[in-house]
Design a protein around this motif. Structure first.
Motif, PDB file in Angstrom:
ATOM      1  N   LYS A   1       0.849  -1.183   0.000  1.00  0.00           N
ATOM      2  CA  LYS A   1       0.000   0.000   0.000  1.00  0.00           C
ATOM      3  C   LYS A   1       0.890   1.240   0.000  1.00  0.00           C
ATOM      4  O   LYS A   1       1.762   1.382   0.862  1.00  0.00           O
ATOM      5  CB  LYS A   1      -0.916   0.021   1.228  1.00  0.00           C
ATOM      6  CG  LYS A   1      -1.965  -1.081   1.251  1.00  0.00           C
ATOM      7  CD  LYS A   1      -2.976  -0.912   0.128  1.00  0.00           C
ATOM      8  CE  LYS A   1      -4.057  -1.951   0.181  1.00  0.00           C
ATOM      9  NZ  LYS A   1      -5.000  -1.826  -0.959  1.00  0.00           N
ATOM     10  N   ALA A   2       0.686   2.097  -0.984  1.00  0.00           N
ATOM     11  CA  ALA A   2       1.470   3.335  -1.080  1.00  0.00           C
ATOM     12  C   ALA A   2       0.534   4.532  -0.952  1.00  0.00           C
ATOM     13  O   ALA A   2      -0.604   4.502  -1.439  1.00  0.00           O
ATOM     14  CB  ALA A   2       2.212   3.395  -2.414  1.00  0.00           C
TER      15      ALA A   2
ATOM     16  N   LYS B   1      -0.129  10.487   1.822  1.00  0.00           N
ATOM     17  CA  LYS B   1      -0.530  11.068   3.104  1.00  0.00           C
ATOM     18  C   LYS B   1       0.668  11.106   4.042  1.00  0.00           C
ATOM     19  O   LYS B   1       1.656  10.388   3.854  1.00  0.00           O
ATOM     20  CB  LYS B   1      -1.655  10.241   3.736  1.00  0.00           C
ATOM     21  CG  LYS B   1      -2.955  10.225   2.950  1.00  0.00           C
ATOM     22  CD  LYS B   1      -3.970   9.334   3.638  1.00  0.00           C
ATOM     23  CE  LYS B   1      -5.272   9.278   2.853  1.00  0.00           C
ATOM     24  NZ  LYS B   1      -6.269   8.364   3.489  1.00  0.00           N
ATOM     25  N   SER B   2       0.553  11.910   5.086  1.00  0.00           N
ATOM     26  CA  SER B   2       1.655  12.037   6.045  1.00  0.00           C
ATOM     27  C   SER B   2       1.588  10.980   7.132  1.00  0.00           C
ATOM     28  O   SER B   2       2.409  10.967   8.043  1.00  0.00           O
ATOM     29  CB  SER B   2       1.644  13.431   6.680  1.00  0.00           C
ATOM     30  OG  SER B   2       0.404  13.657   7.327  1.00  0.00           O
ATOM     31  N   ARG B   3       0.583  10.093   7.060  1.00  0.00           N
ATOM     32  CA  ARG B   3       0.442   9.040   8.055  1.00  0.00           C
ATOM     33  C   ARG B   3       0.307   7.692   7.346  1.00  0.00           C
ATOM     34  O   ARG B   3      -0.052   7.626   6.170  1.00  0.00           O
ATOM     35  CB  ARG B   3      -0.805   9.287   8.921  1.00  0.00           C
ATOM     36  CG  ARG B   3      -0.761  10.595   9.703  1.00  0.00           C
ATOM     37  CD  ARG B   3      -2.061  10.844  10.457  1.00  0.00           C
ATOM     38  NE  ARG B   3      -3.182  10.977   9.550  1.00  0.00           N
ATOM     39  CZ  ARG B   3      -3.516  12.107   8.921  1.00  0.00           C
ATOM     40  NH1 ARG B   3      -2.772  13.196   9.090  1.00  0.00           N
ATOM     41  NH2 ARG B   3      -4.563  12.153   8.129  1.00  0.00           N
ATOM     42  N   HIS B   4       0.588   6.630   8.086  1.00  0.00           N
ATOM     43  CA  HIS B   4       0.433   5.284   7.538  1.00  0.00           C
ATOM     44  C   HIS B   4      -1.051   4.896   7.589  1.00  0.00           C
ATOM     45  O   HIS B   4      -1.497   4.140   8.457  1.00  0.00           O
ATOM     46  CB  HIS B   4       1.283   4.285   8.328  1.00  0.00           C
ATOM     47  CG  HIS B   4       2.745   4.385   8.057  1.00  0.00           C
ATOM     48  ND1 HIS B   4       3.330   3.876   6.916  1.00  0.00           N
ATOM     49  CD2 HIS B   4       3.752   4.971   8.769  1.00  0.00           C
ATOM     50  CE1 HIS B   4       4.635   4.110   6.937  1.00  0.00           C
ATOM     51  NE2 HIS B   4       4.910   4.783   8.051  1.00  0.00           N
TER      52      HIS B   4
ATOM     53  N   SER C   1       3.799  -0.787   3.955  1.00  0.00           N
ATOM     54  CA  SER C   1       3.204   0.550   3.929  1.00  0.00           C
ATOM     55  C   SER C   1       4.262   1.550   3.477  1.00  0.00           C
ATOM     56  O   SER C   1       5.282   1.742   4.154  1.00  0.00           O
ATOM     57  CB  SER C   1       2.674   0.923   5.315  1.00  0.00           C
ATOM     58  OG  SER C   1       2.211   2.257   5.336  1.00  0.00           O
ATOM     59  N   ILE C   2       4.010   2.184   2.312  1.00  0.00           N
ATOM     60  CA  ILE C   2       4.983   3.092   1.698  1.00  0.00           C
ATOM     61  C   ILE C   2       4.426   4.515   1.715  1.00  0.00           C
ATOM     62  O   ILE C   2       3.341   4.764   1.176  1.00  0.00           O
ATOM     63  CB  ILE C   2       5.281   2.678   0.236  1.00  0.00           C
ATOM     64  CG1 ILE C   2       5.598   1.183   0.138  1.00  0.00           C
ATOM     65  CG2 ILE C   2       6.402   3.530  -0.335  1.00  0.00           C
ATOM     66  CD1 ILE C   2       6.835   0.760   0.875  1.00  0.00           C
TER      67      ILE C   2
ATOM     68  N   LEU D   1      10.939   9.187  -1.149  1.00  0.00           N
ATOM     69  CA  LEU D   1      10.452   8.185  -0.204  1.00  0.00           C
ATOM     70  C   LEU D   1      10.495   8.787   1.195  1.00  0.00           C
ATOM     71  O   LEU D   1      11.572   9.100   1.712  1.00  0.00           O
ATOM     72  CB  LEU D   1      11.308   6.923  -0.280  1.00  0.00           C
ATOM     73  CG  LEU D   1      10.980   5.816   0.726  1.00  0.00           C
ATOM     74  CD1 LEU D   1       9.554   5.321   0.530  1.00  0.00           C
ATOM     75  CD2 LEU D   1      11.983   4.673   0.601  1.00  0.00           C
ATOM     76  N   ARG D   2       9.326   8.941   1.812  1.00  0.00           N
ATOM     77  CA  ARG D   2       9.259   9.552   3.142  1.00  0.00           C
ATOM     78  C   ARG D   2       9.462   8.498   4.241  1.00  0.00           C
ATOM     79  O   ARG D   2      10.181   8.714   5.203  1.00  0.00           O
ATOM     80  CB  ARG D   2       7.906  10.252   3.318  1.00  0.00           C
ATOM     81  CG  ARG D   2       7.719  10.890   4.687  1.00  0.00           C
ATOM     82  CD  ARG D   2       6.320  11.461   4.865  1.00  0.00           C
ATOM     83  NE  ARG D   2       6.127  12.638   4.047  1.00  0.00           N
ATOM     84  CZ  ARG D   2       5.021  12.898   3.355  1.00  0.00           C
ATOM     85  NH1 ARG D   2       4.029  12.035   3.349  1.00  0.00           N
ATOM     86  NH2 ARG D   2       4.911  14.002   2.654  1.00  0.00           N
TER      87      ARG D   2
END
Length: 326
Positions: free
Chosen positions: A184-185, A188-191, A213-214, A271-272
């Motif tokens: 899942k990519a 958003k700033s959250r997972h 989770s990306i 990539l955050r």
């Protein structure tokens, strides 16, 4: 080689067969060595390249386009692939055949896989431009390719390509005999991720399910894109012709084409963050016995992975390798 092929077809034209089902052929000589491949011409004057194969095609053949046709055929030695074109496209067809002959004779690629990949590439060059890949499709594909490059390829090498099932619209994006992984990519700033199938967080019996989770940050100066990740995967598998052909075929399922490299629609990312989670009884999901009510056809819901424990990437690579070795 192109000029040589054209000369051969023109010599065959002088003695082409009169019978409707007959074909006249000459063996292809490469570097002064006769090969099992043959150039041929039929009674209607169409041009052919015939290549013996170990069996029938195991994947769907590309559709005909502008008279270019890939078919199953027979030679005196058994089953063959039959690549055919009208004589009017002689020069283009000769170049295509040269690429296929080199792939089979020099690089040892499996004839059907090589022919399907090469024909699709040539067809895309002559078709009208495809619609650009949408932003959501690029986000999802970037996530899957990042996971491929950082987890599955290091664990399994080029064999990982054959376990990538995301392009096939299966329940999970990577499927091995004992371990599945869903990717899942998000930007958003959250997972947080949307789940689009009731069974997406379920694995078959006796198999583990992990979720990657990306988190991506869209940026004009981003270092990652679908194009850069495709190049990275190709560099890792280029010594395995079967994996290359499989990878290119899977990308075709996303409507990828090299035109996207120059398109303003190509999205670039940084990539955050990235974490891998075990989908177990503590993982947020619908109850295991949940069933859609009568008349309800689908459901979408959003999960948050905040504060959940995540797995070590190196341990996950070991798990992937062990799942295939067992």
């Amino acid at each position: 080689m192109t000029a040589t092929f054209i000369d051969i077809w023109r010599s065959l034209r002088a003695s082409r067969p009169a019978g409707e089902d007959q074909i006249q052929s000459i063996a292809i000589v490469y570097n002064d060595v006769e090969t099992p491949l043959r150039l041929a011409m039929d009674a209607s004057g169409d041009l052919h390249l015939l290549a013996p194969t170990s069996g029938l095609a195991t994947r769907p053949l590309p559709p005909d386009y502008n008279g270019l046709r890939l078919r199953e055929g027979l030679l005196d030695v058994g089953v063959c692939l039959d690549l055919c074109s009208p004589a009017a496209h002689e020069k283009m067809f000769a170049a295509l055949c040269g690429e296929l002959v080199e792939a089979i004779i020099v690089h040892g690629r499996e004839p059907w896989s090589a022919a399907i990949a090469i024909v699709r590439a040539w067809q895309s060059a002559w078709r009208p431009l495809r619609q650009p890949m949408s932003r959501p499709v690029q986000i999802g594909l970037v996530g899957e390719l990042l996971v491929m490059q950082t987890l599955w390829l290091p664990a399994l090498g080029s064999e990982a390509i054959h376990l990538w099932s995301g392009p096939d619209r299966e329940r999970h994006d990577f499927v091995s005999p004992r371990l599945h992984m869903e990717v899942k990519a998000t930007t958003k700033s959250r997972h947080e991720h949307e789940i689009s199938r009731v069974d997406q967080l379920k694995a078959p019996d006796d198999r583990r399910l992990l979720l990657a989770s990306i988190q991506l940050e869209e940026s004009a100066m981003g270092t990652q894109s679908v194009a850069t990740l495709i190049d990275g995967v190709m560099a890792a598998i280029r010594q395995d012709p079967a994996a290359v052909d499989s990878f290119l075929t899977k990308l075709d399922g996303f409507d990828w084409s090299d035109e996207m490299r120059r398109s303003p629609d190509l999205v670039r990312f940084h990539l955050r963050d990235a974490h891998i989670f075990e989908v177990d009884e503590e993982f947020p999901q619908l109850p295991i016995d949940f069933a859609l009510p009568n008349g309800v056809l689908s459901i979408r819901y959003t999960i948050s992975l905040a504060n959940l424990p995540y797995l070590d990437a190196e341990a996950v690579r070991d798990d992937i390798a062990e799942a295939m070795a067992a």
